[in-house]
Design an enzyme around this catalytic site. Structure first.
Site, PDB file in Angstrom:
ATOM      1  N   PHE A  69       0.848  -1.180   0.000  1.00 24.51           N
ATOM      2  CA  PHE A  69       0.000   0.000   0.000  1.00 24.51           C
ATOM      3  C   PHE A  69       0.895   1.244   0.000  1.00 24.51           C
ATOM      4  O   PHE A  69       2.123   1.138   0.011  1.00 24.51           O
ATOM      5  CB  PHE A  69      -0.914  -0.007   1.229  1.00 24.51           C
ATOM      6  N   SER A  80      -6.709  -7.819  -1.022  1.00 20.04           N
ATOM      7  CA  SER A  80      -6.173  -7.240   0.212  1.00 20.04           C
ATOM      8  C   SER A  80      -6.627  -5.792   0.337  1.00 20.04           C
ATOM      9  O   SER A  80      -6.524  -5.022  -0.612  1.00 20.04           O
ATOM     10  CB  SER A  80      -4.642  -7.300   0.212  1.00 20.04           C
ATOM     11  N   CYS A 100      -3.504  -5.008   6.891  1.00 19.72           N
ATOM     12  CA  CYS A 100      -3.803  -5.709   5.646  1.00 19.72           C
ATOM     13  C   CYS A 100      -4.717  -6.889   5.953  1.00 19.72           C
ATOM     14  O   CYS A 100      -4.324  -7.832   6.648  1.00 19.72           O
ATOM     15  CB  CYS A 100      -2.507  -6.197   4.997  1.00 19.72           C
ATOM     16  N   THR A 133      -7.856  -9.665   4.323  1.00 19.66           N
ATOM     17  CA  THR A 133      -8.294 -10.327   3.104  1.00 19.66           C
ATOM     18  C   THR A 133      -9.814 -10.365   3.017  1.00 19.66           C
ATOM     19  O   THR A 133     -10.494 -10.753   3.973  1.00 19.66           O
ATOM     20  CB  THR A 133      -7.752 -11.768   3.054  1.00 19.66           C
ATOM     21  N   HIS A 179       1.387  -4.535   7.629  1.00 12.56           N
ATOM     22  CA  HIS A 179       1.738  -5.399   8.760  1.00 12.56           C
ATOM     23  C   HIS A 179       2.078  -4.498   9.948  1.00 12.56           C
ATOM     24  O   HIS A 179       3.174  -3.954  10.045  1.00 12.56           O
ATOM     25  CB  HIS A 179       2.934  -6.289   8.399  1.00 12.56           C
ATOM     26  N   THR A 184       4.625  12.277   7.718  1.00  7.70           N
ATOM     27  CA  THR A 184       6.032  12.616   7.877  1.00  7.70           C
ATOM     28  C   THR A 184       6.317  12.953   9.329  1.00  7.70           C
ATOM     29  O   THR A 184       5.597  13.752   9.940  1.00  7.70           O
ATOM     30  CB  THR A 184       6.413  13.818   6.986  1.00  7.70           C
TER      31      THR A 184
END
Length: 215
Positions: free
Chosen positions: A2, A41, A48, A50, A109, A162
């Site tokens: 992503f 996903s 993440c 499914t 993750h 950031t």
């Protein structure tokens, strides 16, 4: 993979425990079901997950409802167990080859859960009519703070941001009005937990340095 650029806000319409180490969620979203495949996903609040099932929305609104399941590892590392009917979550579809990489590479993750320590509202410049920005002070889990550097990238609740400053385990990020309008950050309060994923490059750089130190 992503980018941390949130493209929709989803709403949990049901949360069901399927055992001690499995929870099933149905999430309503504005995306057309025709563009989502079973097994796809989707980053949900930075996680993440499914897609296991798709259906039309019960309220007749545009979009669809998709189903996902969270197992033991996800339940242990995230706050997904706190999701209830009505919970709003940031969402992003997985990256396709050729897509613009507007944020930074995000795996979905989650490394850990950080906590909002303070929120500083920054008054708007009279010459800039879009409103105030806000600086969030975030406390990272101590084991993850070494991966966070000023001007580096961080993913919080699925949002690529950031890093402005770092002091010990606490770092700051700045949210602009656009971010508030297209994410759930406007709902956040002091004390709230947020999912944290450190920058992929920082993680591997630290691992290489560790390996060199071990000879």
């Amino acid at each position: 993979m992503f980018t941390g650029i949130v493209t929709a806000i989803g709403t949990v319409v049901s949360a069901e425990a399927k055992g001690p180490n499995l929870k099933r969620f149905a999430i309503a979203c504005p995306w057309d079901a025709a563009g989502i495949e079973i097994g796809a996903s989707i980053a949900c609040a930075g996680i993440c997950l499914t897609v296991t099932e798709l259906r039309r929305r019960d309220d007749g609104a545009p979009g669809c409802v998709f189903q996902v399941e969270a197992a033991a590892e996800t339940l242990a590392r995230t706050r997904v167990s706190d999701w209830r009917e009505g919970t709003r979550i940031n969402m992003e579809r997985s990256l396709k080859v050729g897509d613009e990489l507007g944020g930074h590479l995000v795996t979905g993750h989650v490394d850990g859960v950080a906590t909002i320590e303070a929120i500083d509202a920054i008054p708007a410049d009279p010459d800039q009519p879009w409103g105030a920005t806000a600086r969030f002070h975030i406390r990272a889990p101590h084991a993850l703070s070494r991966f966070i550097a000023p001007k580096g990238s961080i993913c919080l609740d699925g949002t690529s941001l950031t890093v402005n400053t770092v002091e010990g385990d606490v770092f700051t990020v700045l949210l602009i009005p656009h971010s508030f309008s297209v994410t759930t950050w406007g709902d956040r309060q002091v004390g709230d937990p947020v999912h944290l994923e450190v920058d992929l490059m920082a993680r591997y750089a630290a691992r290489l340095a560790e390996a060199r130190g071990q000879g």
